[in-house]
Enzyme design. Sequence first.
Site, PDB file in Angstrom:
ATOM      1  CB  ALA A 167     -52.381-106.477  -7.806  1.00 18.20           C
ATOM      2  CD  GLN A 217     -48.824 -99.357 -18.709  1.00 14.32           C
ATOM      3  OE1 GLN A 217     -48.786 -99.833 -19.907  1.00 14.32           O
ATOM      4  NE2 GLN A 217     -48.674 -98.284 -18.076  1.00 14.32           N
ATOM      5  CD  GLN A 246     -49.056 -98.653  -0.593  1.00 14.01           C
ATOM      6  OE1 GLN A 246     -47.800 -98.829  -1.214  1.00 14.01           O
ATOM      7  NE2 GLN A 246     -50.087 -98.902  -1.245  1.00 14.01           N
ATOM      8  N   GLY A 258     -43.145 -97.515  -7.702  1.00 19.06           N
ATOM      9  CA  GLY A 258     -43.869 -96.215  -7.853  1.00 19.06           C
ATOM     10  C   GLY A 258     -42.988 -94.833  -7.845  1.00 19.06           C
ATOM     11  CG  ASP A 314     -33.109 -95.769 -14.697  1.00 17.40           C
ATOM     12  OD1 ASP A 314     -33.897 -95.110 -15.607  1.00 17.40           O
ATOM     13  OD2 ASP A 314     -33.252 -95.471 -13.474  1.00 17.40           O
ATOM     14  CG  HIS A 327     -36.174 -93.924 -11.710  1.00 16.86           C
ATOM     15  ND1 HIS A 327     -35.674 -94.331 -12.957  1.00 16.86           N
ATOM     16  CD2 HIS A 327     -37.638 -93.734 -12.159  1.00 16.86           C
ATOM     17  CE1 HIS A 327     -36.686 -94.484 -13.858  1.00 16.86           C
ATOM     18  NE2 HIS A 327     -37.832 -94.481 -13.280  1.00 16.86           N
TER      19      HIS A 327
HETATM   20  P1  NAD Z   1     -50.906 -97.812 -13.706  1.00 18.48           P
HETATM   21  O1  NAD Z   1     -51.626 -96.599 -13.528  1.00 18.48           O
HETATM   22  O2  NAD Z   1     -50.989 -98.895 -14.737  1.00 18.48           O
HETATM   23  O3  NAD Z   1     -51.011 -98.828 -12.451  1.00 18.48           O
HETATM   24  C1  NAD Z   1     -51.029 -98.431 -11.319  1.00 18.48           C
HETATM   25  C2  NAD Z   1     -51.904 -99.403 -10.193  1.00 18.48           C
HETATM   26  O4  NAD Z   1     -51.572 -98.714  -9.008  1.00 18.48           O
HETATM   27  C3  NAD Z   1     -53.466 -98.907 -10.612  1.00 18.48           C
HETATM   28  O5  NAD Z   1     -54.105-100.186 -10.995  1.00 18.48           O
HETATM   29  C4  NAD Z   1     -53.842 -98.284  -9.356  1.00 18.48           C
HETATM   30  O6  NAD Z   1     -55.415 -98.567  -9.213  1.00 18.48           O
HETATM   31  C5  NAD Z   1     -52.879 -98.796  -8.503  1.00 18.48           C
HETATM   32  N1  NAD Z   1     -52.808 -97.952  -7.164  1.00 18.48           N
HETATM   33  C6  NAD Z   1     -52.820 -96.692  -7.084  1.00 18.48           C
HETATM   34  N2  NAD Z   1     -52.720 -96.231  -5.675  1.00 18.48           N
HETATM   35  C7  NAD Z   1     -52.587 -97.468  -4.989  1.00 18.48           C
HETATM   36  C8  NAD Z   1     -52.334 -97.915  -3.550  1.00 18.48           C
HETATM   37  N3  NAD Z   1     -52.484 -96.822  -2.624  1.00 18.48           N
HETATM   38  N4  NAD Z   1     -52.473 -98.943  -3.263  1.00 18.48           N
HETATM   39  C9  NAD Z   1     -52.230 -99.878  -4.222  1.00 18.48           C
HETATM   40  N5  NAD Z   1     -52.573 -99.902  -5.520  1.00 18.48           N
HETATM   41  C10 NAD Z   1     -52.823 -98.590  -5.999  1.00 18.48           C
HETATM   42  O7  NAD Z   1     -49.451 -97.636 -13.659  1.00 18.48           O
HETATM   43  P2  NAD Z   1     -48.063 -98.392 -13.830  1.00 18.48           P
HETATM   44  O8  NAD Z   1     -47.609 -98.038 -15.200  1.00 18.48           O
HETATM   45  O9  NAD Z   1     -48.270 -99.660 -13.442  1.00 18.48           O
HETATM   46  O10 NAD Z   1     -46.945 -97.814 -13.027  1.00 18.48           O
HETATM   47  C11 NAD Z   1     -47.039 -97.597 -11.695  1.00 18.48           C
HETATM   48  C12 NAD Z   1     -45.841 -96.851 -11.025  1.00 18.48           C
HETATM   49  O11 NAD Z   1     -44.512 -97.237 -11.547  1.00 18.48           O
HETATM   50  C13 NAD Z   1     -46.080 -95.486 -11.632  1.00 18.48           C
HETATM   51  O12 NAD Z   1     -45.604 -94.331 -10.242  1.00 18.48           O
HETATM   52  C14 NAD Z   1     -45.003 -95.282 -12.493  1.00 18.48           C
HETATM   53  O13 NAD Z   1     -44.464 -93.915 -12.648  1.00 18.48           O
HETATM   54  C15 NAD Z   1     -43.768 -96.150 -12.045  1.00 18.48           C
HETATM   55  N6  NAD Z   1     -42.798 -96.561 -12.840  1.00 18.48           N
HETATM   56  C16 NAD Z   1     -41.329 -96.705 -12.429  1.00 18.48           C
HETATM   57  C17 NAD Z   1     -40.355 -97.143 -12.834  1.00 18.48           C
HETATM   58  C18 NAD Z   1     -38.844 -97.161 -12.576  1.00 18.48           C
HETATM   59  O14 NAD Z   1     -38.224 -97.397 -13.119  1.00 18.48           O
HETATM   60  N7  NAD Z   1     -38.596 -96.966 -11.051  1.00 18.48           N
HETATM   61  C19 NAD Z   1     -40.786 -97.551 -14.432  1.00 18.48           C
HETATM   62  C20 NAD Z   1     -42.053 -97.702 -14.924  1.00 18.48           C
HETATM   63  C21 NAD Z   1     -43.054 -97.194 -13.986  1.00 18.48           C
HETATM   64  C1  LMR Z   2     -39.667 -95.004 -16.537  1.00 21.50           C
HETATM   65  O1  LMR Z   2     -38.482 -94.751 -16.549  1.00 21.50           O
HETATM   66  O2  LMR Z   2     -40.046 -95.590 -17.797  1.00 21.50           O
HETATM   67  C2  LMR Z   2     -40.611 -94.819 -15.785  1.00 21.50           C
HETATM   68  O3  LMR Z   2     -40.186 -94.105 -14.405  1.00 21.50           O
HETATM   69  C3  LMR Z   2     -41.821 -94.132 -16.093  1.00 21.50           C
HETATM   70  C4  LMR Z   2     -41.555 -92.650 -16.409  1.00 21.50           C
HETATM   71  O4  LMR Z   2     -42.302 -91.967 -15.502  1.00 21.50           O
HETATM   72  O5  LMR Z   2     -40.649 -92.330 -16.808  1.00 21.50           O
END
Ligand code: NAD
Ligand code: LMR
Length: 330
Positions: free
Chosen positions: A13, A16, A115, A133, A162, A190
């Site tokens: 939460a 980013q 989780q 994630g 995507d 992905h």
């Molecule tokens: P971030 O580092 O800004 O935020 C992640 C947050 O998760 C942090 O505040 C961290 O403290 C928290 N966190 C870590 N482990 C945790 C846990 N066990 N329980 C609860 N909270 C936890 O990262 P972000 O930019 O918000 O990205 C989060 C995830 O989403 C990354 O793995 C990123 O690669 C993924 N992502 C996926 C896609 C997609 O298309 N599937 C797109 C963008 C980002």
């Molecule tokens: C994305 O596609 O933007 C996310 O999965 C973040 C990454 O690591 O590429």
Amino acid sequence: MSNKPLRVAVTGAAGQIGYSLLPRIAAGEMFGADQPVILQLLEIPVEGPQKAMKGVAMELDDCAFPLLDSMSLHDDPNAAFGDADWCLLVGSKPRGPGMERADLLKDNGAIFVGQGKAIDENAADGCRTAVVGNPCNTNVMIAANQAKRLPAENFTAMTRLDQNRAATQLAQKAGVQVTEIGNLVIFGNHSPTMYADFQNATIGGKPVTDVITDEAWLKEQFLPSVGKRGAAIIEARGLSSAASAANALIDHVRDLTTPSDKVHSIAIHSDGSYGFAEGVWASMPVKTTAPGTYEVVHSGFDQNDFGQEKIGLTNDELVSERETVSDMLS
Ligand code: NAD
Ligand code: LMR
């Protein structure tokens, strides 16, 4: 506003994506303009992220959202997922420059073991889980594997970002609005092996290949550009995509809770459709048949040799990721 509030658990939460996502959920963009929500927010039990999550909650309070029934803040997944109708699993490590998403497997995979168990033991019957994630296809498999009480179909991972990226790139190449793009879905993982199926997609109702006749561009520029867009964002921003990821999750859940004939891309538990190995989570075309329930769409996505080869490659990667995390699957 007579609907019973939905309990929506969101992990990460203070991250980013969380910062872009939470106000939009509270504003009704995910579950609809007449659906109140209770936000159950989770962060790691560390002072900095806990304090930052409080700050996010303060800002949500300051928005005075009419649909935000209440919020609770947690450092324990068992409490955060208590009676949750939806669990949005965002919290995990993002990759940095030069990494592939699969490099996160071991570190992030462990999060989804705990989780998945916590969802199994605490969430509402019928709870739906969407994983963001990374690497999200394999993380959702790990979580679903730990949550035997709930059907595997209730666990999905996000490939909508995507799909959205692919739609914009085709529209820009053809010089049309993105609303002209139809029947476009993502197959597979992905990751850079994903297959953005341009061969069955349409522009203004015509096959993409009739409008964009440069086959080399479609195969050698468009496909890699969609597959590596995440890395390009990291390179440009120094951080991984967040606003577009939050937007895609809004699209993912909204379309999954709104029954219609609209076809959209979601990574789901494979039943062998399109040649994906049974039991991996692969993105494919679905339509929503009832809130939270979908069926795979088979018609309109025939694959020629090129498409089959692409799907085979992304399937191989999914199978190999499953082997890498075999110790996390119960
Ligand atoms: P971030 O580092 O800004 O935020 C992640 C947050 O998760 C942090 O505040 C961290 O403290 C928290 N966190 C870590 N482990 C945790 C846990 N066990 N329980 C609860 N909270 C936890 O990262 P972000 O930019 O918000 O990205 C989060 C995830 O989403 C990354 O793995 C990123 O690669 C993924 N992502 C996926 C896609 C997609 O298309 N599937 C797109 C963008 C980002
Ligand atoms: C994305 O596609 O933007 C996310 O999965 C973040 C990454 O690591 O590429």
